[in-house]
Design an enzyme around this catalytic site. Structure first.
Site, mmCIF file in Angstrom:
data_model
loop_
_atom_site.group_PDB
_atom_site.id
_atom_site.type_symbol
_atom_site.label_atom_id
_atom_site.label_comp_id
_atom_site.label_asym_id
_atom_site.label_seq_id
_atom_site.Cartn_x
_atom_site.Cartn_y
_atom_site.Cartn_z
ATOM 1 N N LYS A 204 -92.770 27.116 -25.738
ATOM 2 C CA LYS A 204 -93.446 25.928 -26.276
ATOM 3 C C LYS A 204 -92.980 25.645 -27.704
ATOM 4 O O LYS A 204 -92.818 24.485 -28.099
ATOM 5 C CB LYS A 204 -94.957 26.128 -26.248
ATOM 6 N N HIS B 162 -73.407 22.132 16.227
ATOM 7 C CA HIS B 162 -74.227 21.169 15.486
ATOM 8 C C HIS B 162 -75.722 21.391 15.718
ATOM 9 O O HIS B 162 -76.482 20.449 15.959
ATOM 10 C CB HIS B 162 -73.832 19.740 15.844
#
Length: 514
Positions: free
Chosen positions: A136, A275
């Site tokens: 912070k 696939h």
């Protein structure tokens, strides 16, 4: 300027070198517990946190850094005169660098015999608090959580006496990634311990990077593979790659489709996939026979595909596999002879997956990202309920046909919707995946089955909206059908099946797969 650093790490990789170089530059080192002992043993002068706070560690070390002398020193904004005046009045010195990594919660819960109490004890409190405070106040405090950053930060300090604002900002962002990951991991673990399968108002999960991909589905897309935290036994995330080039995005996606279908079978089975759809599936007495049947089911589509087997691959099976181009082979193990044969092909990926048939845990989730959101559901971990099976036609399936119907039902469960699977003698014949209407899927599967279609069985992942699908099956010589039922036109399909002497079974359960 970096004048004072607080160092307290669980992972002590590189910490002695870091602290030593900081000390040589005149930086005061504050430390705690095991880190302080390690640094003192290395001959580095250390100020103990208790000497800074004026308060001893207590509660078995649970409380040592949760003190204003530490947090005010971290959070004070150097360009705020009031902050600095208050520090001066309170006798608190600023802390310019924080070097912390957290209690090893992930490593703790990975132990097979870990207790809840042990896991809880390894939840870090002070570490995340100091990290967040430092992040912070990144304008004034450099915060390090990763040993990989030590060298570059030290180089900056040695050159300028400080860490650049840009670097501090990057390190601060890294802190919040770490603490978010840490807290999400704890939340996931506690949810699992409670046996809570509910969907909560806020959905949070965390993953760790397994590997970077060369690209995504297409070369212009970037991609990465993330691994879930926890027991991944029996999944691609736990696979050992024995040979071949790195797996691609499509490799992993397609292989997962094959692997999930394979888990439906207990007898020797081979799944060939392309696939993410099955293209050849077979069960037999041996894995060699199963592979030959799976290959013969569709020798065209298997080219460039993926093969998954739930038994050890032997040399004879490997020789069969090598007769065509296969992208990936997955199996629980390989004989030395089989590995030698397979490795003769440079680019084939060979994966060993322990407990390859292990089902996914009951609390596993399926997720699909959509623009602006995420769809989350429980996995489709059911096949059918025996008590819901209902023969709805005059003809009844034979015992052999019923076995084939269940086989085909497993295959169609992992076929993209609209999906149709035709099978005979526990071998897939024609598979019709991903069609925009069901009759096209049926016609495709029939065409792919060729002459073997007569006397075969057909599975549909969802009900028939019209009787045209059953009529096409009847004309082709299909002997039995399994489907969920539930259409308002079910009777038309039943009547059509009776016309052709087809045995039809309703499951009462569908398996859409999109």
């Amino acid at each position: 300027m970096i004048k004072r650093a607080l160092i307290s790490v669980s992972d002590k990789t590189g910490v002695e070198a870091l602290a030593g170089r900081l000390h040589d530059m005149g930086v005061e080192i504050i430390s705690t517990g095991g880190t302080a002992k390690a640094l003192e043993k290395a001959g580095i002068s250390v100020t103990n946190v208790s000497d800074v706070t004026g308060f001893p560690e207590c509660l078995d070390g649970r409380v040592k850094t949760l003190d204003p002398h530490i947090h005010a020193g971290i959070l004070a904004m150097r360009d705020n005169p009031q902050h600095m005046e208050q520090l001066n009045k309170l006798g608190i010195k600023p802390i310019d660098m924080v070097v912390i990594n957290l209690y090893p919660f992930r490593r703790t819960i990975a132990k097979p015999d870990v207790t809840l109490a042990e896991a809880i004890e390894n939840i870090d409190i002070g570490g995340p608090t100091m990290l967040r405070a430092a992040a912070k106040n990144y304008q004034d405090v450099a915060v390090l959580t990763d040993p990989a950053d030590y060298e570059s930060v030290l180089a900056e300090i040695e050159q300028t006496g400080d860490v650049s604002r840009e670097t501090k900002f990057r390190l601060a962002a890294k802190v919040f990634q770490l603490t978010a990951h840490y807290d999400a991991m704890i939340a996931q673990y506690l949810k699992q311990q409670r046996g809570d399968a509910s969907f909560e108002p806020v959905f949070t999960m965390t993953f760790e990077k397994a590997q970077d991909m060369r690209y995504g589905e297409n070369p212009h897309q970037s991609a990465v593979f993330y691994r879930e935290i926890g027991d991944n036994t029996g999944t691609l995330a736990a696979a050992k790659q024995l040979h071949g080039k790195e797996l691609s995005f499509n490799n992993i996606n397609d292989a997962n489709g094959a692997l999930m279908l394979l888990k439906e079978f207990t007898e020797p089975t081979v799944v060939a996939a392309k696939h993410a759809n099955p293209c050849g599936v077979a069960t037999a007495n041996t894995i060699h026979e199963a592979y030959v049947k799976a290959y013969e089911a569709d020798p065209v589509s298997i080219f460039g595909g993926i093969v998954a087997a739930n038994r050890e691959i032997d040399e004879a099976t490997a020789q069969e596999i090598n007769k065509t181009f296969i992208e990936i082979v997955m199996a629980p193990s390989y004989t030395p002879g089989a590995l030698k044969v397979l490795e003769s092909k440079k680019n084939i990926r060979i994966l060993a997956i322990d407990d390859i048939s292990k089902p996914l845990p009951a609390d596993a989730l399926d997720m699909k990202k959509v623009a602006g959101g995420l769809l989350v559901q429980t996995i489709d971990d059911q096949l059918l309920n025996d008590e819901d099976l209902k023969v709805v036609t005059k003809a009844k399936p034979t015992a052999q046909q019923m076995e084939d119907l269940i086989f085909a039902w497993k295959v169609v469960k992992y076929t993209k919707s609209n999906g149709i699977a035709i099978a005979k003698d526990k071998q897939s014949l024609g598979i019709g995946p991903g069609q925009v209407n069901r009759i096209w899927a049926v016609e495709h599967a029939i065409t792919r089955s060729g002459d073997k279609v007569r006397g075969a069985v057909l599975a549909s992942d969802a009900f028939f909206p019209f009787s045209d699908c059953v009529e096409a099956a009847g004309k082709a010589g299909i002997a039995a059908i399994i489907q969920p039922g539930g259409s308002i036109r079910d009777q038309e399909s039943i009547d059509m099946a009776d016309k052709y002497g087809i045995a039809m079974v309703f499951t009462g359960m569908r398996h859409f797969r999109h």
